[in-house]
Design a protein around this motif. Sequence first.
Motif: not given
Length: 525
Positions: A502-521
Amino acid sequence: MAATVLAVRRLLRGSGSWGRSRLRSGPPTYRPFSSGSAYPNIPLSSPLPGVPKPVFATVDGQEKFETKVTTLDNGLRVASQNKFGQFCTVGILINSGSRYEAKYLSGIAHFLEKLAFSSTARFGSKDEILLALEKHGGICDCQTSRDTTMYAVSADAKGLDTVVGLLADVVLQPRLTDEEVERTRLAVQFELEDLNMRPDPEPLLTEMIHEAAYRGNTVGLHRFCPPENITKIDRQVLHAYLRNYYTPDRMVLAGVGVEHEHLVQSARKHLLGTRPAWGDQKAVDIDRSVAQYTGGIVKLERDMSSASLGPTPIPELTHVMVGLESCSFLEEDFIPFAVLNMMMGGGGSFSAGGPGKGMFTRLYLNVLNRHHWMYNATSYHHSYEDTGLLCIHASADPRQVREMVEIITKEFILMGGAVDVVELERAKTQLMSMLMMNLESRPVIFEDVGRQVLATRCRKLPHELCALISNVTAEDIKRVASKMLRRKPAVAALGDLSDLPTYEHIQAALSSRDGRLPRAYRLFR
């Protein structure tokens, strides 16, 4: 064997004058040479008497062929760059394009590109224009971008006045007949169909990433004519647009390989006081909007399994482009962003190696060399007078889209980290090399002169740009990358998007320290 024996006999016997001279006894004779008899005792280090003194080229650290700019009374700028050679490239660049169509039907610039070099007030058809150019060995072309329209001619420099007169007629006095408009509708329709069927998705993805980054404004407007507007654009619509944007103060007449005074003289003759075909009313409805970066996502679900150039099908791929706002080409940070883009590099997984292929760029070393299943990872930098966009385009099997996106977001995060001295110097050297190699071409110099003078009323010379590139430091790269990462991303996706994050997950990854996507359950897999 007989021929060999005969040849040996002739050598031993001596044949003619050659044989007699070789067998003659006595002291050797010397042939007097004319140079030796005329100047017998003058060493090579001294000049010969009576010979004009040679004039040698000198190097004083400054380029002698500086770009000259003259502004005419009507506001039109004339710019020229001298270059040795029989041929010249001359054209008119206009501050006009799809970014100015907010108050008009989208697709006008696309139509004008296809209508270029058609019939005019002096030429009854495109064939007559081509015949006039053929007398001077000339060719013509028109290209439009989001912010610039360019009409160009390459021809023998002796036909400069004819070429300028022809360009003035093509730009200011096109007839735009019903038959020409109808043919253009068919050409635009064909180009749109070809764009959607083309296996190379880069033009379509570039269109989509701009739409996502600048939704509904300026450079985010459609560069290609939407299908629903093809039948709506006619001569009246085109004249309404031309009246406001094809004005002398928004034009530059640029020439390479011509004398500046001759170009100015031709411009005054053909472009000063000429009444356009749409009338000489003052422009009243000019769009001066500044680009507003919005970020967002544009998705296009499409079956890519049948995309192929021949009988052998290519693998089905999903294409994703992720971008962040950079800066305009008028800002000082433009050069560090250009170096950063070169440092990222990339390309296709089947690119052949060799000098200048970028095999040591980050997207090759960190992405394509480590993840064999990725078919493409390429960095692009689009820059305009008020904004810019740095993006990475990646392609992979639809089942690995999520992993591919995470790899790309990690690379964006690493842009703001440590910069190796060797990779920085390599990127700067490659950028300067590409700059100088491209500027060996006369049409490229023409476009560079025209675009710079159109935007800034002057031109930075190559040695000035090389000096700016050389001064870029690792701290500059980290600074501009960190500033860029604070923006919302723009995402364009094409193909099977069932596993796209999702767009929100991509945005969260670019705001993180390591660029990892949030886990998708998922409840079911």
